[in-house]
Scaffold this motif. Structure first.
Motif, PDB file in Angstrom:
ATOM      1  N   MET A   1       0.843  -1.212   0.000  1.00 24.99           N
ATOM      2  CA  MET A   1       0.000   0.000   0.000  1.00 24.99           C
ATOM      3  C   MET A   1       0.875   1.258   0.000  1.00 24.99           C
ATOM      4  N   SER A   2       0.805   2.011  -1.073  1.00 29.93           N
ATOM      5  CA  SER A   2       1.658   3.195  -1.189  1.00 29.93           C
ATOM      6  C   SER A   2       1.057   4.354  -0.419  1.00 29.93           C
ATOM      7  N   ILE A   3       1.903   5.199   0.122  1.00 27.77           N
ATOM      8  CA  ILE A   3       1.414   6.342   0.901  1.00 27.77           C
ATOM      9  C   ILE A   3       0.611   7.310   0.022  1.00 27.77           C
ATOM     10  N   LEU A   4       0.889   7.305  -1.281  1.00 25.53           N
ATOM     11  CA  LEU A   4       0.122   8.180  -2.167  1.00 25.53           C
ATOM     12  C   LEU A   4      -1.268   7.630  -2.433  1.00 25.53           C
ATOM     13  N   GLU A   5      -1.506   6.385  -2.057  1.00 23.49           N
ATOM     14  CA  GLU A   5      -2.833   5.791  -2.268  1.00 23.49           C
ATOM     15  C   GLU A   5      -3.602   5.645  -0.966  1.00 23.49           C
ATOM     16  N   TYR A   6      -3.098   6.240   0.104  1.00 25.98           N
ATOM     17  CA  TYR A   6      -3.742   6.095   1.423  1.00 25.98           C
ATOM     18  C   TYR A   6      -5.105   6.801   1.451  1.00 25.98           C
ATOM     19  N   ASN A   7      -5.160   8.002   0.863  1.00 27.83           N
ATOM     20  CA  ASN A   7      -6.428   8.741   0.858  1.00 27.83           C
ATOM     21  C   ASN A   7      -7.164   8.652  -0.472  1.00 27.83           C
ATOM     22  N   GLY A   8      -6.454   8.602  -1.585  1.00 32.26           N
ATOM     23  CA  GLY A   8      -7.107   8.494  -2.896  1.00 32.26           C
ATOM     24  C   GLY A   8      -7.554   9.843  -3.432  1.00 32.26           C
ATOM     25  N   ALA A   9      -7.284  10.069  -4.724  1.00 31.80           N
ATOM     26  CA  ALA A   9      -7.687  11.344  -5.334  1.00 31.80           C
ATOM     27  C   ALA A   9      -7.597  11.225  -6.841  1.00 31.80           C
ATOM     28  N   ALA A  10      -8.246  12.173  -7.541  1.00 30.78           N
ATOM     29  CA  ALA A  10      -8.149  12.227  -8.998  1.00 30.78           C
ATOM     30  C   ALA A  10      -8.286  13.680  -9.431  1.00 30.78           C
ATOM     31  N   ILE A  11      -7.309  14.171 -10.177  1.00 28.78           N
ATOM     32  CA  ILE A  11      -7.362  15.562 -10.666  1.00 28.78           C
ATOM     33  C   ILE A  11      -7.027  15.556 -12.148  1.00 28.78           C
ATOM     34  N   ILE A  12      -7.782  16.355 -12.938  1.00 27.90           N
ATOM     35  CA  ILE A  12      -7.473  16.530 -14.372  1.00 27.90           C
ATOM     36  C   ILE A  12      -7.472  18.025 -14.651  1.00 27.90           C
ATOM     37  N   ALA A  13      -6.566  18.458 -15.535  1.00 32.40           N
ATOM     38  CA  ALA A  13      -6.641  19.822 -16.060  1.00 32.40           C
ATOM     39  C   ALA A  13      -6.521  19.737 -17.573  1.00 32.40           C
ATOM     40  N   MET A  14      -7.324  20.550 -18.260  1.00 36.06           N
ATOM     41  CA  MET A  14      -7.327  20.511 -19.735  1.00 36.06           C
ATOM     42  C   MET A  14      -7.263  21.917 -20.284  1.00 36.06           C
ATOM     43  N   LYS A  15      -6.664  22.003 -21.485  1.00 41.96           N
ATOM     44  CA  LYS A  15      -6.558  23.320 -22.130  1.00 41.96           C
ATOM     45  C   LYS A  15      -7.602  23.398 -23.232  1.00 41.96           C
ATOM     46  N   GLY A  16      -8.225  24.580 -23.357  1.00 39.23           N
ATOM     47  CA  GLY A  16      -9.171  24.791 -24.446  1.00 39.23           C
ATOM     48  C   GLY A  16      -8.783  26.054 -25.197  1.00 39.23           C
ATOM     49  N   ARG A  17      -9.713  26.589 -25.963  1.00 40.86           N
ATOM     50  CA  ARG A  17      -9.423  27.826 -26.696  1.00 40.86           C
ATOM     51  C   ARG A  17      -9.677  28.991 -25.764  1.00 40.86           C
ATOM     52  N   ASP A  18      -8.615  29.667 -25.350  1.00 37.07           N
ATOM     53  CA  ASP A  18      -8.695  30.814 -24.436  1.00 37.07           C
ATOM     54  C   ASP A  18      -9.342  30.462 -23.102  1.00 37.07           C
ATOM     55  N   CYS A  19      -9.254  29.197 -22.740  1.00 36.54           N
ATOM     56  CA  CYS A  19      -9.784  28.802 -21.443  1.00 36.54           C
ATOM     57  C   CYS A  19      -9.056  27.557 -20.961  1.00 36.54           C
ATOM     58  N   VAL A  20      -9.122  27.326 -19.659  1.00 32.38           N
ATOM     59  CA  VAL A  20      -8.604  26.063 -19.100  1.00 32.38           C
ATOM     60  C   VAL A  20      -9.672  25.523 -18.159  1.00 32.38           C
ATOM     61  N   ALA A  21      -9.596  24.238 -17.891  1.00 32.79           N
ATOM     62  CA  ALA A  21     -10.510  23.623 -16.940  1.00 32.79           C
ATOM     63  C   ALA A  21      -9.708  22.759 -15.994  1.00 32.79           C
ATOM     64  N   ILE A  22     -10.176  22.695 -14.755  1.00 28.99           N
ATOM     65  CA  ILE A  22      -9.546  21.807 -13.770  1.00 28.99           C
ATOM     66  C   ILE A  22     -10.668  21.123 -13.002  1.00 28.99           C
ATOM     67  N   ALA A  23     -10.517  19.819 -12.783  1.00 31.51           N
ATOM     68  CA  ALA A  23     -11.573  19.047 -12.132  1.00 31.51           C
ATOM     69  C   ALA A  23     -10.969  18.081 -11.136  1.00 31.51           C
ATOM     70  N   SER A  24     -11.728  17.787 -10.073  1.00 27.99           N
ATOM     71  CA  SER A  24     -11.258  16.808  -9.106  1.00 27.99           C
ATOM     72  C   SER A  24     -12.432  16.018  -8.564  1.00 27.99           C
ATOM     73  N   ASP A  25     -12.114  14.908  -7.904  1.00 27.49           N
ATOM     74  CA  ASP A  25     -13.144  14.169  -7.196  1.00 27.49           C
ATOM     75  C   ASP A  25     -13.292  14.802  -5.810  1.00 27.49           C
ATOM     76  N   ARG A  26     -14.218  14.277  -5.006  1.00 26.16           N
ATOM     77  CA  ARG A  26     -14.502  14.930  -3.723  1.00 26.16           C
ATOM     78  C   ARG A  26     -14.354  14.014  -2.524  1.00 26.16           C
ATOM     79  N   ARG A  27     -13.769  12.843  -2.744  1.00 26.65           N
ATOM     80  CA  ARG A  27     -13.729  11.880  -1.658  1.00 26.65           C
ATOM     81  C   ARG A  27     -12.617  12.195  -0.683  1.00 26.65           C
ATOM     82  N   PHE A  28     -12.911  12.050   0.618  1.00 23.35           N
ATOM     83  CA  PHE A  28     -11.863  11.998   1.619  1.00 23.35           C
ATOM     84  C   PHE A  28     -12.036  10.662   2.306  1.00 23.35           C
TER      85      PHE A  28
END
Lengths: 205, 208
Positions: free
Chosen positions: A1-28
Motif C-alpha cells: 500500500m503506497s502512501i500516495l494511495e492512502y487517501n485516494g484522489a483524482a485531478i485533471i486539467a485541460m486546455k481549451g481555446r482561451d480557457c482552461v478547466a480543472i476538475a477533481s473528485d470529492r472523496r476523503f
C-alpha cells in the motif's frame, strides 16, 4: 500500500481555446473507509489560477497553506498577481526543499496569464519535477484511467462548453474504475472574464 | 478499540466516546473520560496512543486558554481546529509525532455548531457526523441512512443509541458504556451514560 494511495484522489486539467478547466473528485477516505464527500482538493491561488493537489490529505492541506503563505508574500513584494509559469516554479521549489522527506502530493496547475490571458496547464511529481503540456495533465490514484479517457475525449481548441463536457466525462468515467477516488466531482472552467464552478453528479460508490 | 462519535444538529453537536481504557487483553478502567474541554463551547475527543492523547489534548487546551487570556475572547471552533491541525502537522514530521485521532465539536454564535474530524496524520474535515475507531465502520452507514441536517436533540440521541447498539451487537470487543455530552450555545452538558443492552437474537433450533 503506497502512501500516495492512502487517501485516494483524482485531478485533471485541460486546455481549451482561451480557457482552461480543472476538475477533481470529492472523496476523503482512509484506505477503504470513506469519511466525507466534500473534501477540497482544488484551491484558488489567484483570480485565474488554480492548483489541484492529489495525494496524502494532510500534505494537501499543509502544502496549500504553505503555498498560500509564500504567494501572499510574493504578491505583497511584487505588488502584482503571479504568472502561472512563475507559480509553477514556486511550487516546484517548495516541494524540492523537501527532497529527502517529501510532501506526498503531485500537484496540477491550471490558469490564465494575468496580462495576456494565455492558457497554461502543468503538473509535477512529489519532488517538484515540472511538466508543461499543451493538451491535458492528470494526477492521482487512477492516473492511467484518466490518461486513457483524456486521450479519447480531448481535441484542440475546444470552447468552454465542449471543454466542460470533455473534462467531466473524462473524470467521471476514470474514477468509476478506481476504488479510492470518486464520490462526486467538481469542475472549474476558467475563462478570461469568469470562472464557472460546477458540481458533478456521479456514482457515489 | 476505542470509539469516538459526533453528530451535528441545527444548533448543537452531540458527542460520545467509549469509557474503557485497555492495554492488550486487559481492561484497566471502565469509566474513562476521553473528552477534554477547550473552551465553554468547544470540546475535543481524543483516541490513539496512550499518553500522547492526554498530552496533546492538554497542550492544545492550555494554548487555547492562553489565547483567551491574552486577547480577552475565545478562539472560534474553526480557528481552534485549524490551530490543532497545524500543531499536529508540524509534529508529524518531527522526531516526536503525536499518534492522536480526534474530533472537535463546538458552537459559535456566528458560525453555529461545527464538528471537525482529524486523523493522526493531521488531515482535517468539517463533517455533519463523524466517528473514529473500528466502531466507525458500523456507525457511519447507519448515520448515512438516517441522518438529516435538521435532526433534533432527541432524534440525535436515538441515532447515537442505534449506532452504539449495533457496535454492542456486532463488534467483537466489548465496549460496555459510552459517555455522552452535548455542546450548544449554553455550553457543554453531560447526558446520561449509555450502557447498551442488546437482546440475543436467535432462531429456534431443532432439538437434537
Amino acid at each position: 500500500m503506497s502512501i500516495l494511495e492512502y487517501n485516494g484522489a483524482a485531478i485533471i486539467a485541460m486546455k481549451g481555446r482561451d480557457c482552461v478547466a480543472i476538475a477533481s473528485d470529492r472523496r476523503f477516505g482512509i484506505q477503504a473507509q470513506t469519511v466525507s464527500t466534500n473534501f477540497q482538493k482544488i484551491f484558488e491561488m489567484g483570480p485565474r489560477l488554480y492548483i489541484g493537489l492529489p495525494g496524502l490529505a494532510t500534505d494537501v492541506q499543509t502544502v496549500h497553506q504553505r503555498l498560500q503563505f509564500r504567494l501572499n508574500l510574493y504578491e505583497l513584494r511584487e505588488n502584482r498577481r503571479i504568472k502561472p509559469k512563475t507559480f509553477l516554479s514556486m511550487v516546484s521549489n517548495l516541494l524540492y526543499e523537501r527532497r529527502f522527506g517529501p510532501y506526498f502530493v503531485e500537484p496540477v496547475i491550471a490558469g490564465l496569464d494575468p496580462k495576456t490571458f494565455e492558457p497554461f496547464i502543468a503538473s509535477m511529481d512529489l519532488i517538484g519535477c515540472p511538466m508543461v503540456t499543451d493538451d491535458f495533465v492528470v494526477s492521482g490514484t487512477c492516473s492511467e484511467q484518466m490518461y486513457g479517457m483524456c486521450e479519447s475525449v480531448w481535441e484542440p481548441n475546444m470552447d468552454p462548453q465542449e471543454l466542460f463536457e470533455s473534462i467531466s466525462q473524462a473524470l467521471l468515467n476514470a474514477v468509476d474504475r478506481d476504488a479510492v477516488s470518486g464520490w462526486g466531482g467538481i469542475v472549474h472552467i476558467i475563462e478570461k472574464d469568469q470562472v464557472t464552478t460546477t458540481e458533478l453528479k456521479g456514482r457515489m460508490d | 478499540m476505542e470509539f469516538l462519535i459526533g453528530i451535528q444538529g441545527k444548533d448543537f453537536v452531540l458527542v460520545a466516546s467509549d469509557t474503557s481504557s485497555a492495554r492488550s487483553i486487559l481492561s484497566m478502567k471502565q469509566d474513562t473520560d476521553k473528552m477534554h474541554r477547550m473552551t465553554d463551547n468547544l470540546i475535543m475527543l481524543v483516541s490513539g496512543e496512550s499518553g500522547d492523547t492526554v498530552q496533546f489534548a492538554e497542550f492544545i487546551s492550555k494554548n487555547i486558554q492562553l489565547y483567551k487570556m491574552r486577547n480577552g475572547y475565545d478562539l472560534s471552533p474553526s480557528a481552534a481546529a485549524n490551530f490543532t491541525r497545524k500543531n499536529l502537522a508540524d509534529y508529524l514530521r518531527s522526531r516526536t509525532p503525536y499518534m492522536v485521532n480526534l474530533l472537535m465539536a463546538g458552537y459559535d454564535k456566528n458560525e453555529g455548531p461545527s464538528l471537525y474530524f482529524m486523523d493522526y496524520l493531521a488531515s482535517m474535515n468539517k463533517c455533519p457526523f463523524a466517528a473514529h475507531g473500528y466502531g466507525a465502520f458500523f456507525s457511519l452507514a447507519i448515520l448515512d441512512r438516517y441522518y438529516t441536517e435538521d435532526v433534533t436533540r432527541a432524534r440525535a440521541v436515538e441515532l447515537l443509541t442505534m449506532c452504539v447498539e449495533e457496535i454492542k451487537r456486532r463488534f467483537i470487543i466489548n465496549l460496555p458504556a459510552f459517555r455522552v455530552r452535548i455542546v450548544d450555545k449554553d455550553g457543554i452538558h453531560e447526558l446520561p451514560t449509555i450502557k447498551p443492552q442488546v437482546s440475543v437474537r436467535s432462531i429456534a433450533s431443532e432439538s437434537l
